[in-house]
Design a protein around this motif. Structure first.
Motif, short mmCIF file in Angstrom:
data_model
loop_
_atom_site.label_atom_id
_atom_site.label_comp_id
_atom_site.label_asym_id
_atom_site.label_seq_id
_atom_site.Cartn_x
_atom_site.Cartn_y
_atom_site.Cartn_z
N ILE A 76 58.44 50.53 -1.01
CA ILE A 76 58.20 50.66 0.37
C ILE A 76 57.24 49.54 0.93
O ILE A 76 56.98 49.38 1.55
N GLU A 77 56.95 48.65 -0.30
CA GLU A 77 56.38 48.00 0.08
C GLU A 77 56.43 46.51 0.66
O GLU A 77 56.33 45.91 1.61
N LYS A 78 57.48 46.55 0.38
CA LYS A 78 58.87 45.35 0.87
C LYS A 78 59.39 45.94 2.57
O LYS A 78 59.31 45.07 2.82
N PHE A 79 59.69 46.77 2.75
CA PHE A 79 60.06 47.64 3.58
C PHE A 79 59.15 47.28 5.40
O PHE A 79 59.27 47.06 6.26
N TYR A 80 57.79 47.46 4.89
CA TYR A 80 56.83 47.61 5.53
C TYR A 80 55.68 46.85 5.25
O TYR A 80 54.84 46.66 5.23
N ARG A 81 56.04 45.53 4.88
CA ARG A 81 55.23 44.55 4.15
C ARG A 81 54.62 43.77 5.34
O ARG A 81 54.11 43.33 5.64
N GLU A 82 55.88 43.63 6.74
CA GLU A 82 55.31 42.78 7.42
C GLU A 82 55.04 44.10 8.92
O GLU A 82 54.58 43.36 10.15
N SER A 84 52.06 46.73 10.03
CA SER A 84 50.45 46.80 10.78
C SER A 84 49.82 48.23 9.92
O SER A 84 49.32 48.98 10.46
N ARG A 85 50.89 48.47 9.22
CA ARG A 85 50.47 50.14 8.37
C ARG A 85 50.10 50.18 7.28
O ARG A 85 50.29 50.54 5.70
N LYS A 86 48.50 50.25 7.70
CA LYS A 86 47.55 49.35 6.16
C LYS A 86 46.73 50.52 5.88
O LYS A 86 47.18 50.60 4.49
N LYS A 87 47.00 51.72 6.34
CA LYS A 87 46.70 53.22 5.01
C LYS A 87 48.10 53.07 4.47
O LYS A 87 48.01 53.64 3.49
N LEU A 88 49.43 52.93 5.23
CA LEU A 88 50.31 53.48 4.25
C LEU A 88 50.50 52.75 3.01
O LEU A 88 51.08 53.30 2.00
N MET A 89 50.23 50.95 2.96
CA MET A 89 49.84 50.97 2.47
C MET A 89 49.04 51.37 1.09
O MET A 89 49.07 50.51 0.02
N ILE A 90 47.57 51.32 1.52
CA ILE A 90 46.79 51.71 1.05
C ILE A 90 47.90 53.04 -0.17
O ILE A 90 47.12 53.21 -1.45
N ALA A 91 47.73 54.45 0.72
CA ALA A 91 48.81 55.07 0.46
C ALA A 91 49.52 54.71 -0.99
O ALA A 91 49.60 55.07 -1.76
N GLN A 139 53.27 61.34 -2.26
CA GLN A 139 54.55 61.37 -1.63
C GLN A 139 55.54 62.12 -1.16
O GLN A 139 55.74 61.48 0.20
N ALA A 140 55.44 62.74 -0.95
CA ALA A 140 55.53 63.95 0.51
C ALA A 140 55.08 63.65 1.54
O ALA A 140 56.15 63.56 2.98
N ALA A 141 53.71 63.76 2.02
CA ALA A 141 52.83 63.44 2.79
C ALA A 141 54.03 62.38 3.55
O ALA A 141 54.12 61.95 4.75
N MET A 142 53.21 61.03 2.67
CA MET A 142 53.87 59.57 3.39
C MET A 142 55.41 60.40 3.48
O MET A 142 55.54 59.18 4.79
N SER A 143 56.37 60.89 3.38
CA SER A 143 57.75 60.56 4.43
C SER A 143 57.70 60.59 4.77
O SER A 143 58.60 60.41 6.11
#
Length: 272
Positions: A76-82, A84-91, A139-143
């Motif tokens: 997840i960290e690599k795919f969304y690194r670029e 601006s999904r800050k909340k997703l990265m925190i989660a 993880q289910a919510a993040m999906s």
């Protein structure tokens, strides 16, 4: 070979944990340490020799699970690194910490038997089941926030929600029925051999069956990562060698850490 087959690890885990419990259950029944009718998982790993096997198997299982959760975090960290999904990265970071905490709980359960150090054993059980459940919920919510992640689909997201819902119901049944069983006047914390004529036996059965199902559902949830893991491969980390004898700073780069995603629409490969 594992870098191209990282999806195998979640599948291995969902097979490994139930088999581990069945092994120690069979040994405990053989030596008449527990009754065959649905003891607690911990009861099957309390007395020697099965306690030694139980601890070792759970340590290995905790290690496999932690590797899976680390891989999920990096994916997840690599795919969304670029992005601006800050909340997703925190989660993602929060769920990773919770996941490792749950793995620690599994190891504690295996190494601190309930008849020896009950308080520590119960803490481990809370970390494994309680914190592990929260990890699954996040993880289910993040999906639902990662619909563009390769391998993620609506059926998978719904399946994870169903697993979480069942997990929550079973955890409630586990603790409520256990509390009811312990409220019986003749209850003994070191009683590993419940029989039908024992006070609170019905509530005890509800609690133990719920525990086995919670463990199974948690393993199945982690196994759902396999579909998404198929869409990328994890390359070896970077290793830097310093030549001390020549007192130089020469560096030899063995390989670089990369997550490589496969495009779902064609056979091209995108590296992140």
């Amino acid at each position: 070979m594992l870098e191209n087959h990282i999806f195998v690890l979640p599948i291995v885990l969902v097979i490994y944990l139930p088999v581990s419990f069945i092994i120690t259950y069979a040994i405990a029944v053989k030596y008449n340490h527990v009754e065959p009718g649905f003891p607690y998982i911990s009861d099957t790993g309390t007395s020697p020799p099965e306690s030694c096997i139980f601890g070792q198997l759970l340590n290995i299982g905790a290690l496999i699970c932690s590797v899976v959760m680390y891989t999920r975090y990096k994916q997840i960290e690599k795919f969304y690194r670029e992005s601006s999904r800050k909340k997703l990265m925190i989660a993602n970071k929060v769920s990773f910490v919770l996941g490792l905490t749950a793995c620690l709980g599994v190891s504690i359960v295996g190494n601190f038997q309930e008849t020896n150090v009950l308080i520590v054993h119960l803490i481990g059980a809370f970390l494994a089941f309680g914190i592990g459940g929260i990890y699954c919920y996040i993880q289910a919510a993040m999906s639902f926030r990662m619909t563009d992640l390769p391998g993620n689909c609506l059926k998978l997201r719904i399946f994870r929600v169903v697993l979480c819902f069942l997990d929550l119901l079973l955890q409630i049944a586990l603790f409520v029925s256990a509390e009811e069983a312990m409220s019986q006047e003749t209850f003994q914390t070191n009683n590993l051999k419940w029989t039908a004529d024992y006070p609170g036996y019905r509530e005890h059965l509800v609690s133990t069956i719920s525990e086995w199902l919670v463990a199974l559902l948690t393993a199945i949830f982690v196994a759902t990562f396999a579909g998404e893991f198929r869409k990328f491969r994890l390359k070896a980390p970077e290793v830097i060698y310093y030549d001390i004898q020549e007192e130089s700073n020469k560096e030899m780069h063995i390989s670089a850490p990369k997550f490589v995603y496969r495009d779902m629409h064609d056979e091209s490969i995108k590296e992140t």
